[in-house]
Design a protein around this motif. Structure first.
Motif, short mmCIF file in Angstrom:
data_model
loop_
_atom_site.label_atom_id
_atom_site.label_comp_id
_atom_site.label_asym_id
_atom_site.label_seq_id
_atom_site.Cartn_x
_atom_site.Cartn_y
_atom_site.Cartn_z
N ASN A 9 0.90 -1.24 0.16
CA ASN A 9 0.02 -0.01 -0.13
C ASN A 9 0.70 1.14 0.03
OD1 ASN A 9 -2.44 -1.28 0.18
ND2 ASN A 9 -2.06 -1.85 2.41
N ALA A 10 0.45 2.36 -0.56
CA ALA A 10 1.11 3.70 -0.38
C ALA A 10 0.92 4.11 0.78
CB ALA A 10 0.23 4.51 -1.36
N LEU A 11 -0.06 3.80 1.57
CA LEU A 11 -0.38 4.27 3.03
C LEU A 11 -0.89 3.17 3.78
CD1 LEU A 11 -0.19 6.93 5.06
CD2 LEU A 11 -2.54 7.13 4.19
N ASP A 12 -0.35 3.17 5.07
CA ASP A 12 -1.19 2.34 6.16
C ASP A 12 -1.00 2.95 7.25
OD1 ASP A 12 -1.13 -0.44 4.81
OD2 ASP A 12 0.69 0.12 4.37
N SER A 33 -5.89 1.84 5.01
CA SER A 33 -4.86 1.84 3.91
C SER A 33 -5.32 2.27 2.73
CB SER A 33 -4.49 0.26 3.81
OG SER A 33 -3.85 -0.24 4.94
N VAL A 34 -4.43 2.84 1.97
CA VAL A 34 -4.58 3.30 0.58
C VAL A 34 -3.43 2.71 -0.29
CG1 VAL A 34 -5.31 5.27 -0.79
CG2 VAL A 34 -5.24 5.65 1.53
N ALA A 35 -4.39 2.04 -1.67
CA ALA A 35 -3.34 1.45 -2.52
C ALA A 35 -2.91 2.69 -3.48
CB ALA A 35 -3.98 0.52 -3.31
N ALA A 36 -1.76 2.30 -4.30
CA ALA A 36 -1.44 3.50 -5.33
C ALA A 36 -2.48 3.33 -6.14
CB ALA A 36 -0.09 2.89 -6.02
N GLY A 37 -2.78 4.82 -6.89
CA GLY A 37 -3.75 4.91 -7.85
C GLY A 37 -5.08 5.15 -7.14
N ARG A 38 -5.47 4.70 -5.89
CA ARG A 38 -6.64 4.64 -5.38
C ARG A 38 -6.68 6.12 -4.53
NH1 ARG A 38 -9.86 0.37 -6.29
NH2 ARG A 38 -10.85 0.32 -4.29
N THR A 39 -8.46 6.51 -4.52
CA THR A 39 -8.69 7.52 -3.70
C THR A 39 -9.41 6.79 -2.71
OG1 THR A 39 -8.77 9.01 -5.64
CG2 THR A 39 -9.97 9.83 -3.54
N LEU A 40 -8.94 7.39 -1.23
CA LEU A 40 -9.83 6.91 -0.05
C LEU A 40 -10.24 8.28 0.50
CD1 LEU A 40 -9.95 4.53 2.53
CD2 LEU A 40 -9.00 6.83 3.57
N ALA A 41 -11.59 8.28 0.67
CA ALA A 41 -12.24 9.60 1.26
C ALA A 41 -12.60 9.44 2.52
CB ALA A 41 -13.43 9.95 0.29
N ILE A 42 -12.10 10.41 3.44
CA ILE A 42 -12.24 10.17 4.91
C ILE A 42 -13.63 11.55 4.94
CG2 ILE A 42 -11.69 10.52 7.28
CD1 ILE A 42 -8.86 10.01 6.53
N VAL A 43 -14.86 11.01 5.28
CA VAL A 43 -16.04 11.90 5.36
C VAL A 43 -16.40 11.90 6.81
CG1 VAL A 43 -17.72 10.18 4.75
CG2 VAL A 43 -17.88 12.56 4.15
N GLY A 44 -17.06 13.24 7.19
CA GLY A 44 -17.50 13.44 8.35
C GLY A 44 -17.55 14.92 8.73
N GLU A 45 -18.47 15.21 9.70
CA GLU A 45 -18.80 16.68 9.86
C GLU A 45 -17.51 17.27 10.74
OE1 GLU A 45 -23.43 17.02 9.97
OE2 GLU A 45 -22.72 15.40 11.24
N SER A 46 -17.77 18.64 11.11
CA SER A 46 -16.98 19.27 11.94
C SER A 46 -16.51 18.40 13.15
CB SER A 46 -17.52 20.58 12.41
OG SER A 46 -18.17 21.32 11.32
N GLY A 47 -15.58 18.35 13.53
CA GLY A 47 -14.91 17.84 14.87
C GLY A 47 -14.72 16.30 14.88
N CYS A 48 -14.87 15.65 13.74
CA CYS A 48 -14.91 14.11 13.67
C CYS A 48 -13.76 13.64 13.43
CB CYS A 48 -15.69 13.65 12.41
SG CYS A 48 -14.76 13.66 10.94
N GLY A 49 -12.62 14.60 13.36
CA GLY A 49 -10.91 14.06 13.57
C GLY A 49 -10.56 13.91 12.01
N LYS A 50 -11.40 14.22 11.03
CA LYS A 50 -10.82 13.78 9.70
C LYS A 50 -9.44 14.62 9.28
CE LYS A 50 -14.27 16.65 7.29
NZ LYS A 50 -14.87 17.43 8.45
N ALA A 58 4.54 3.89 1.86
CA ALA A 58 4.91 2.80 1.06
C ALA A 58 5.86 1.78 1.84
CB ALA A 58 5.91 3.43 -0.01
N GLY A 59 5.30 1.43 2.98
CA GLY A 59 5.88 0.26 4.01
C GLY A 59 6.86 0.85 4.96
N ALA A 60 7.13 1.91 4.67
CA ALA A 60 8.32 2.58 5.59
C ALA A 60 7.66 3.31 6.63
CB ALA A 60 9.46 3.43 4.88
#
Lengths: 348, 321
Positions: free
Chosen positions: B2-5, B29-46, B70-72
């Motif tokens: 993954n690009a991000l864990d 986790s987000v893989a390369a070439g993917r879009t992960l959305a973090i959705v929520g209202e004010s104060g949710c921690g996004k 990228a694993g590191a």
């Protein structure tokens, strides 16, 4: 009934030596009528002049030219004292409930102020404040609290209660729910719908949010660079938009728009709007005539019996609009969501 | 890989009025070439989550859990060297992110000079090419202008050009179009999609708008009061939402296709995170809440890849009853 006719408001600006350098043509010849007890929405993007138009409609600012009537009375002819007393019937709700409430006034003081000013409910003002708080879904005990003790949604309810205190017949809401989170916005939209219906209010909703407009408005006027480009009953405007700009606005709504045909470029400056049709610089259908001749706002022939106006040279020959996406019929989701829909807004 | 864990990320802010638990054991986790959305209202921690990944939280924040790029492992030192290189970001208000004293071309070129060691002349040529790539018309002339001479949409395009100049592995976009008009928003989001497809950059898109999620995300994390309420692919989330908060949020957004009698409205307000309610933090506002909701619900996999933190899920049982 509220009537604006050929309203014009330009804001001149000067350079550092005080020489006139031009003017922002905020509102440039707008005519509108809002029948008693109905909701007109004015939509458009930033700089289109919708907020200036709202202030002109209450004569909070003076127009350069044009006329303004409320129940047939010429508002522009009123002397200052008469205008002040007329204001009792015409109120404004702002976007930001953090800025519109005085932090040094309790809720009770804030709502009592218009009662004192207009000499209303003398001797029973405290009871009237309690009624108003209940009317907007707040517990009357909250009257002695201070604005900072409330959330954004509660503050907007307080601002609405204050606007209702003088028993207005006309309310102008300038982005009244835009600063609120979606879940709280829904509460306030439902409340506004109830108040408009129950009190028979005439309401002008100024908004950039087409979803909120769909939920509240009977008629919609779309503004672009100081002018109305389309005006129609809400159902017609969302189902059968005739102006390319209206179509582009609808298509751009995330999650709900039609197949995306993106508008190129940015909104031009209202200081020097394009000649001819002001939208021609971004319009996918523009031809030579659009760059030279401003299109008149005219009635659509097909709109049987209804007033549907659009300002486009090619409105009768454009290809059909891409329809907005219909929500998939989802019985499970609808039933689950029904648990979130009370008949009345509960007291918060 | 993954690009991000992000693994059990928790963030506490130490404030004058007590400890605020802004984020509580969030993993994704987000893989390369993917879009992960973090959705929520004010104060949710996004946004706090985004800033933690970037290493840009204020000094009073305490961060626990693991973040790997990228694993590191992303230690504070690794974050410093990765920012503006493998790890890029764009924010809501491009005016505050751009330097008013330099032309926009110089700012794109600076990123290229710093990270790719190009000569000033080569860097400027590449910068103009980048501005063309983010569809800034007349890029050579615009490159000589300052941020205040550009519209909001153009400024955000410049930010994207800076962010993508060094081919990052991960782009964090925190409400990138919230300050923009709707027709301009559509252009910017379409541009981000296109650039992501071309470069294979992974994108974390922070937004409050479920419509944006529906049109632009592959995967979704719904956050409420610092915790993950629901996590799934966008297709699954919109086809079969499981958490009551997601369901309420979907019903609260007005629709263009018809006027609803009433919008679904989630009563009350978000809890104070200095003193959150015990158990499920959504329970005080939830029409499905029962006594057992006073115990913190685990994030359970209800269907392959579809997680919800609700002991009442799947709610279809409630409907059948």
């Amino acid at each position: 009934m509220l009537e604006l006719d050929a309203m014009v408001k330009h804001f001149p600006f000067r350079d550092s030596l005080g020489r006139a350098r031009g003017a922002v043509r905020a509102v440039d010849g707008v005519s509108l009528a809002v029948p008693k007890g109905s909701v007109l929405a004015i939509v458009g993007e930033s700089g289109c002049g919708k907020s200036t138009l709202g202030r002109l409609a209450l004569r909070l600012i003076e127009p350069d030219s044009g006329s303004l009537r409320f129940d047939g009375e010429d508002i522009l002819a009123l002397k200052p004292a008469a205008l002040r007393s007329k204001r009792r019937e015409m109120q404004l709700i702002f976007q930001d409930p953090f800025a519109s409430l005085d932090p040094r006034m309790t809720v009770e003081a804030a709502i009592t102020e218009p009662l004192i000013l207009h000499k209303l409910h003398r001797g029973r003002q405290r009871a009237r404040v309690a009624e108003l708080l209940e009317r907007v879904g707040l517990r009357p005990e909250l009257a002695r609290r201070w604005p900072h003790e409330f959330s954004g949604g509660q503050r907007q309810r307080i601002a609405i209660a204050r606007a209702l205190a003088s028993e207005p017949r006309l309310i102008i809401g300038d982005e009244p729910v835009s600063a609120l989170d979606v879940s709280v916005q829904a509460q306030v939209v439902n409340l506004l719908g109830d108040l408009i219906r129950d009190l028979g209010l005439t309401f002008v909703l100024i908004s950039h949010d087409l979803g909120v407009v769909r939920q509240i408005a009977d008629r919609v006027a779309v503004m672009y660079l100081g002018q109305i480009v389309e005006e129609a009953p809400a159902e017609k405007l969302f189902r059968n938009p005739r102006h390319p700009y209206t179509r582009a606005l609808l298509a751009a709504v995330p999650g709900q728009g039609g197949a995306l045909k993106l508008l190129e470029g940015d909104i031009p400056s209202p200081i020097a709007p394009p000649a001819g049709c002001r939208f021609h610089t971004r319009c996918p259908y523009a031809e030579a005539i659009c760059r030279e001749v401003p299109p008149p706002l005219v009635q659509a022939q097909e709109a049987a019996g209804q007033i549907h106006l659009a300002a486009c040279h090619f409105q009768d020959t454009l290809p059909p609009a891409t329809p907005i996406r219909e929500a998939a019929a989802d019985a499970r989701l609808a039933r689950l969501q029904s648990f979130f829909i009370p008949n009345r807004e509960p007291t918060a | 890989m993954n690009a991000l864990d992000v693994d059990r990320l928790s963030i506490q802010f130490h404030t004058d009025r007590g400890v605020l638990q802004a984020v509580d054991r969030v993993s994704f986790s987000v893989a390369a070439g993917r879009t992960l959305a973090i959705v929520g209202e004010s104060g949710c921690g996004k946004s706090a989550t985004a800033l933690a990944i970037l290493g840009l939280l204020a000094d009073n924040a305490e961060v626990l859990g693991g973040i790997r790029l990228a694993g590191a492992p992303l230690t504070p030192e690794a974050q410093r060297s990765a920012r503006g290189r493998e790890l890029a970001m764009i924010f809501q208000e491009p005016m505050t992110s751009l330097n008013p004293a330099f032309t926009v071309g110089e700012q794109v070129a600076e990123a290229l000079r710093l990270h790719e060691g190009l000569s000033p002349r080569d860097a400027m040529a590449r910068a103009i090419a980048m501005l063309e790539r983010v569809r800034i018309p007349d890029a050579a002339r615009r490159a000589k202008q300052y941020a205040h001479q550009l519209s909001g949409g153009m400024r955000q395009r410049v930010m994207i050009a800076i962010a993508l100049a060094c081919k990052p592995k991960l782009l964090i976009a925190d409400e990138p179009t919230t300050a923009l008009d709707v027709t301009v928003q559509a252009q910017i989001l379409a541009l981000l999609d296109e650039l992501k497809r071309e470069t294979g950059t992974a994108v974390v898109l922070i937004t409050h708008d479920l419509g944006v999620v529906q049109d632009h995300a592959d995967d979704v994390v719904v956050m409420y009061a610092g915790r993950v309420a629901e996590k799934a692919s966008a297709a699954k989330l919109f086809a079969m939402p499981q958490h009551p908060y997601t369901i309420g949020l979907l019903g609260a957004a007005p629709r263009l296709d018809s006027k609803r009698a009433r919008l679904a409205s989630i009563e009350g307000t978000v809890p104070d995170l200095r003193n959150p309610p015990p158990g499920c933090r959504f329970a005080p506002r939830c029409p499905f809440a029962i006594a057992a909701c006073e115990i913190t619900p685990p994030l359970v996999e209800l269907a392959p890849g579809h997680f919800a933190a609700c002991i009442r899920a799947p709610l279809d049982v409630v409907l059948a009853a």
